[in-house]
Design an enzyme around this catalytic site. Structure first.
Site, PDB file in Angstrom:
ATOM      1  N   ALA A  60       0.863  -1.168   0.000  1.00  0.00           N
ATOM      2  CA  ALA A  60       0.000   0.000   0.000  1.00  0.00           C
ATOM      3  C   ALA A  60       0.906   1.226   0.000  1.00  0.00           C
ATOM      4  O   ALA A  60       2.134   1.107  -0.172  1.00  0.00           O
ATOM      5  CB  ALA A  60      -0.916  -0.020   1.219  1.00  0.00           C
ATOM      6  N   GLY A 117       3.893   1.111   2.477  1.00  0.00           N
ATOM      7  CA  GLY A 117       4.836   0.064   2.114  1.00  0.00           C
ATOM      8  C   GLY A 117       5.658   0.430   0.902  1.00  0.00           C
ATOM      9  O   GLY A 117       6.889   0.288   0.890  1.00  0.00           O
ATOM     10  N   ASN A 121       3.277  -8.869  -2.224  1.00  0.00           N
ATOM     11  CA  ASN A 121       1.907  -8.460  -1.912  1.00  0.00           C
ATOM     12  C   ASN A 121       1.013  -9.650  -2.239  1.00  0.00           C
ATOM     13  O   ASN A 121       1.330 -10.436  -3.142  1.00  0.00           O
ATOM     14  CB  ASN A 121       1.506  -7.229  -2.744  1.00  0.00           C
ATOM     15  CG  ASN A 121       0.317  -6.494  -2.156  1.00  0.00           C
ATOM     16  OD1 ASN A 121       0.460  -5.746  -1.195  1.00  0.00           O
ATOM     17  ND2 ASN A 121      -0.860  -6.701  -2.730  1.00  0.00           N
ATOM     18  N   ASN A 173       0.345  -0.255  12.743  1.00  0.00           N
ATOM     19  CA  ASN A 173      -0.114   0.372  13.988  1.00  0.00           C
ATOM     20  C   ASN A 173      -0.705  -0.674  14.918  1.00  0.00           C
ATOM     21  O   ASN A 173      -1.862  -0.563  15.351  1.00  0.00           O
ATOM     22  CB  ASN A 173      -1.168   1.444  13.686  1.00  0.00           C
ATOM     23  CG  ASN A 173      -0.580   2.839  13.710  1.00  0.00           C
ATOM     24  OD1 ASN A 173       0.493   3.064  14.265  1.00  0.00           O
ATOM     25  ND2 ASN A 173      -1.277   3.784  13.108  1.00  0.00           N
ATOM     26  N   GLY A 209       4.845   9.522  10.135  1.00  0.00           N
ATOM     27  CA  GLY A 209       5.257  10.486   9.125  1.00  0.00           C
ATOM     28  C   GLY A 209       4.383  10.467   7.895  1.00  0.00           C
ATOM     29  O   GLY A 209       4.540  11.292   6.998  1.00  0.00           O
ATOM     30  N   LYS A 233       4.729   4.498  20.068  1.00  0.00           N
ATOM     31  CA  LYS A 233       3.999   5.000  18.898  1.00  0.00           C
ATOM     32  C   LYS A 233       2.548   5.299  19.262  1.00  0.00           C
ATOM     33  O   LYS A 233       1.960   6.275  18.786  1.00  0.00           O
ATOM     34  CB  LYS A 233       4.061   3.964  17.766  1.00  0.00           C
ATOM     35  CG  LYS A 233       3.228   4.321  16.512  1.00  0.00           C
ATOM     36  CD  LYS A 233       3.589   5.684  15.950  1.00  0.00           C
ATOM     37  CE  LYS A 233       3.082   5.910  14.541  1.00  0.00           C
ATOM     38  NZ  LYS A 233       1.735   5.522  14.223  1.00  0.00           N
ATOM     39  N   GLU A 251      -0.754  13.251  19.293  1.00  0.00           N
ATOM     40  CA  GLU A 251      -1.198  13.799  18.004  1.00  0.00           C
ATOM     41  C   GLU A 251      -2.675  14.174  18.062  1.00  0.00           C
ATOM     42  O   GLU A 251      -3.079  15.248  17.599  1.00  0.00           O
ATOM     43  CB  GLU A 251      -0.937  12.770  16.914  1.00  0.00           C
ATOM     44  CG  GLU A 251      -1.362  13.160  15.515  1.00  0.00           C
ATOM     45  CD  GLU A 251      -1.156  12.010  14.540  1.00  0.00           C
ATOM     46  OE1 GLU A 251      -2.109  11.671  13.811  1.00  0.00           O
ATOM     47  OE2 GLU A 251      -0.049  11.432  14.527  1.00  0.00           O
ATOM     48  N   LYS A 283      -9.089   6.081  14.181  1.00  0.00           N
ATOM     49  CA  LYS A 283      -8.761   4.676  13.934  1.00  0.00           C
ATOM     50  C   LYS A 283      -8.500   3.884  15.202  1.00  0.00           C
ATOM     51  O   LYS A 283      -8.254   2.692  15.139  1.00  0.00           O
ATOM     52  CB  LYS A 283      -7.547   4.582  12.999  1.00  0.00           C
ATOM     53  CG  LYS A 283      -7.864   5.039  11.580  1.00  0.00           C
ATOM     54  CD  LYS A 283      -6.703   4.750  10.643  1.00  0.00           C
ATOM     55  CE  LYS A 283      -7.058   5.066   9.208  1.00  0.00           C
ATOM     56  NZ  LYS A 283      -5.948   4.786   8.264  1.00  0.00           N
ATOM     57  N   HIS A 300     -15.115   2.041  52.983  1.00  0.00           N
ATOM     58  CA  HIS A 300     -13.927   1.828  52.164  1.00  0.00           C
ATOM     59  C   HIS A 300     -12.638   2.308  52.830  1.00  0.00           C
ATOM     60  O   HIS A 300     -11.566   2.149  52.249  1.00  0.00           O
ATOM     61  CB  HIS A 300     -14.099   2.515  50.804  1.00  0.00           C
ATOM     62  CG  HIS A 300     -15.146   1.868  49.952  1.00  0.00           C
ATOM     63  ND1 HIS A 300     -15.060   0.566  49.522  1.00  0.00           N
ATOM     64  CD2 HIS A 300     -16.319   2.345  49.455  1.00  0.00           C
ATOM     65  CE1 HIS A 300     -16.131   0.262  48.787  1.00  0.00           C
ATOM     66  NE2 HIS A 300     -16.906   1.335  48.731  1.00  0.00           N
TER      67      HIS A 300
END
Length: 484
Positions: free
Chosen positions: A12, A15, A33, A103, A130, A184, A191, A262, A453
């Site tokens: 892709a 890659g 592939n 990822n 990147g 990452k 990000e 994602k 508690h």
């Protein structure tokens, strides 16, 4: 003939560009592939005349590699990675290296490192950032896993990685198991935060300051020349300039305000909850995307729920500067939270992370690359045991300088009904972190009242727990103390 330095599976965009990057740096790359037509099209197209070897089977790919074989997978995270590893194993031998450059979630990389080690195969989970441009011209690469693999991978990865001003590559060994993919993941969470902060600054400048797209482009271009210098600030300025060829309108004004994601930001927040670390800004950034996705509901609600109408009659130039300060201060908090999370993970998983080196890896090639990351490296160079970046003198002084504008912006946003969840949550964290006594004493009293508690006392040593019979009817039996 086994003459390829490395094999890459998955042609892709990322890659393909990584292959071209490797070939441009003098490495011979075997490619595969699952659709052979894709291999042929690449070898005869973008890869024509370059040191690229097309392979139609995994067996052929592995046979073409120098030992120890190095096979890099650039496929969708999840089951596809496990399936591909299973298909590769018959053609590998002990000492060979399998690299997952996608990822993937760090627990999967933890598991794969251990499982392949049992077979004598060295697994590396390498976070790569990147985008397609970085993959071609120099990404940030964050490898972790089986450390014995690094001597073989280092010449390739550090050659193709982005370089900072002095030539240092934005790639170094991160640590064991899934640490590369963890770093990452945190990068991606930061990000999310950076992008949300910029979006909030945009809404404030547009709806309160009344800036046009052309003015916004100029403001962000000016900011990029100063301490906010970064890839995301740079491209934001470019976005405000772009006009649609068909309508003549600015493209940004034609885009539906419903954000996608994602999952890596969500992973960061989930891990923060598991490790009990308040990564509040990234959390708000994730939830802001979720809220934006509810476009239909928001449109209906806007006709029912009323608030103040944004208006501004003050000094516009001063307001722009306040927004800049708020954006910068909140950004500092976001990165501080991200590094606190990495420190907690290092303690939990027994990883030895070099935080200054991680900041350097992010200085170039990646999406969050910025001038300010050098200050993080400096902070950890001065104190490798620094518990929170906010305690570093440069961070402390910068927050002192910018917090006036930061507070003005959060106040103005609240009064005018402009949502700034990331900027305001960063300020709440800052104020909470610098507060010696928080109201959690009352919270503990409430927990002890209704659930026995227990609580600790100011006048007793830490680690001793007490229970009060608040009503006189509850008895003396207390619940076991633990932290979830």
């Amino acid at each position: 003939m086994a003459n390829a330095d490395i094999g890459l599976i998955g042609l892709a965009v990322m890659g393909e560009n990584l292959v071209l990057n490797m070939a441009n740096h003098g490495f011979t790359v075997a490619v595969y592939n699952r659709t052979s037509d894709k291999v042929d099209a690449f070898v005869n197209g973008r890869g024509a005349g370059k040191s690229v070897v097309g392979c139609h089977t995994l067996e052929q790919l592995c046979q073409s590699l120098k030992r120890p074989r190095k096979v890099m997978m650039m496929v969708r995270a999840g089951d596809a990675v496990d399936s591909l590893i299973d298909q590769l194993l018959p053609y590998l031998e002990p000492g060979d290296i399998v690299i997952d450059g996608g990822n993937s979630h760090y627990p999967d990389s933890n598991r794969r490192t251990e499982a392949l080690a049992d077979k004598g195969i060295l697994f590396v989970g390498a976070g790569i950032s990147g985008g397609e441009e970085g993959a071609l011209n120099g990404p940030s690469i964050m490898p972790g896993g089986a450390s014995d693999a690094w001597p073989s991978l280092q010449p390739i990865f550090q050659n193709i990685a982005a370089k900072v001003e002095d030539g240092t590559p934005c790639c170094d060994w991160v640590g064991d198991a899934g640490s590369g993919h963890f770093v990452k993941m945190v990068h991606n969470g930061i990000e999310y935060g950076d992008m949300q902060l910029i979006c909030e600054a945009y809404q404030l400048l547009k709806e309160v300051g009344g800036l046009s797209n052309d003015e916004l482009a100029q403001v962000f271009a000016d900011w990029d020349k100063g301490e906010l210098n970064s890839f995301l600030i740079e491209i934001t300025s470019e976005i405000f300039k772009k006009k649609d060829e068909e309508t003549g309108k600015h493209v940004v004004d034609l885009i539906l305000d419903a954000a996608g994601q994602k999952g890596t930001g969500k992973w960061t927040v989930n891990v923060a909850l598991d490790l009990a670390k308040p990564v509040t800004l990234i959390g708000e950034a994730v939830f802001a995307r979720c809220l934006s996705a509810e476009k239909q509901e928001r449109t209906a609600a806007s006709k029912i729920l009323k608030g103040p109408k944004p208006s501004f009659d003050g000094d516009r130039a001063a307001f722009v500067n306040h927004v800049r300060d708020a954006l910068y201060a909140a950004k500092l908090v976001s990165y501080a939270q991200g590094f606190v999370l990495m420190r907690a993970a290092a303690q939990e998983f027994k990883w030895r992370l070099n935080y200054g080196a991680i900041a350097l890896m992010w200085r170039g090639g990646c999406i969050i690359r910025s001038k300010f990351l050098g200050k993080i490296k400096d902070a950890f160079d001065q104190n490798s045991e620094l518990s929170n970046l906010l305690l570093d003198p440069w961070f402390t002084e910068t927050l002192q300088r910018t917090q006036g504008g930061w507070r003005e912006v959060v106040s103005k946003a609240a009064l005018l009904g402009i949502p700034v969840p990331a900027i305001s949550s960063a300020l709440a964290y800052f104020d909470g972190y610098r507060t010696e006594r928080l109201p959690a004493n009352l919270l503990q009293a409430q927990r002890d009242f209704f659930g026995a508690h227990t609580y600790e006392r100011l006048d007793k040593p830490r680690g001793e727990f007490f229970h009060t019979n608040w009503t006189g009817r509850g008895g003396t039996t207390a619940s076991t103390s633990y932290v979830a």
